[in-house]
Design a protein around this motif. Sequence first.
Motif, PDB file in Angstrom:
ATOM      1  N   ARG A 130       0.841  -1.210   0.000  1.00 22.87           N
ATOM      2  CA  ARG A 130       0.000   0.000   0.000  1.00 22.87           C
ATOM      3  C   ARG A 130       0.875   1.259   0.000  1.00 22.87           C
ATOM      4  O   ARG A 130       0.566   2.219  -0.711  1.00 22.87           O
ATOM      5  N   ASP A 134       0.586   4.058  -2.798  1.00 19.80           N
ATOM      6  CA  ASP A 134       0.204   5.399  -2.344  1.00 19.80           C
ATOM      7  C   ASP A 134       1.211   6.466  -2.764  1.00 19.80           C
ATOM      8  O   ASP A 134       0.860   7.645  -2.840  1.00 19.80           O
ATOM      9  N   TYR A 157      -5.576  -3.088  -5.118  1.00 25.95           N
ATOM     10  CA  TYR A 157      -5.474  -1.846  -4.353  1.00 25.95           C
ATOM     11  C   TYR A 157      -5.131  -0.678  -5.285  1.00 25.95           C
ATOM     12  O   TYR A 157      -5.726   0.399  -5.194  1.00 25.95           O
ATOM     13  N   ARG A 160      -8.162   0.404  -7.192  1.00 26.56           N
ATOM     14  CA  ARG A 160      -9.084   1.177  -6.348  1.00 26.56           C
ATOM     15  C   ARG A 160      -8.562   2.601  -6.117  1.00 26.56           C
ATOM     16  O   ARG A 160      -9.357   3.523  -5.939  1.00 26.56           O
ATOM     17  N   GLN A 161      -7.246   2.768  -6.143  1.00 22.52           N
ATOM     18  CA  GLN A 161      -6.656   4.090  -5.945  1.00 22.52           C
ATOM     19  C   GLN A 161      -6.560   4.882  -7.250  1.00 22.52           C
ATOM     20  O   GLN A 161      -6.072   6.003  -7.269  1.00 22.52           O
ATOM     21  N   ARG A 163      -4.733   4.173  -9.993  1.00 23.85           N
ATOM     22  CA  ARG A 163      -3.401   4.204 -10.598  1.00 23.85           C
ATOM     23  C   ARG A 163      -3.428   3.617 -11.997  1.00 23.85           C
ATOM     24  O   ARG A 163      -4.258   2.759 -12.320  1.00 23.85           O
TER      25      ARG A 163
END
Length: 188
Positions: A130, A134, A157, A160-161, A163
């Motif tokens: 993460r 991030d 992940y 969902r962010q 990217r």
Amino acid sequence: MSDPKNETACCFTGHRPEKMPALRDEQHPDVVKLKMVLQADMMAKASAGCRTFISGCGKGVDIICGELVLALKERELVDARLVCVLPFRGFEKRLGEPWTQRCEMLMRAADEVIVLGENYARGCFHRRNRYMVDHAEYVIAVYDGSETGGTAYTVQYAARQGRSIAVYNLRGHDVWKSKVCNFPQKSV
């Protein structure tokens, strides 16, 4: 990392050789081709302004990508930065040879080494993954499309962010195919 808001970064995720057996023979033509494709993708990211590349230093794809960044730094991308992110202090000692030695070399050559914890703790690998996502706009994944495991978790992940994710998949010793994806998506 120094000031991630002012940097464009790319992180790597991918399988260990135990999960993707083709990676056990780095001299195999398909693995050599993969490395060339990954370097070309890194160069494309650099052309888009990316100068920071983040490796989680796990055996297999993470270390291979870190080594590719170092090779590019010697030639085309002299201003690139390699950042190694370790889940806990001493992580590299648990990789087994030759991966421990390769990881230690990466850490010595890196522009920055970030250690997220003093000791192993449950969830520390997800925390590392993460952290990398991030701090990155781009994700390069060598991923077989499986729905479980650390690489799947990281790709999910990252999606969902929001990217940008470039996925490379090798089936046996077949050809590599690449695409930018929005998860969930089955492997190609």
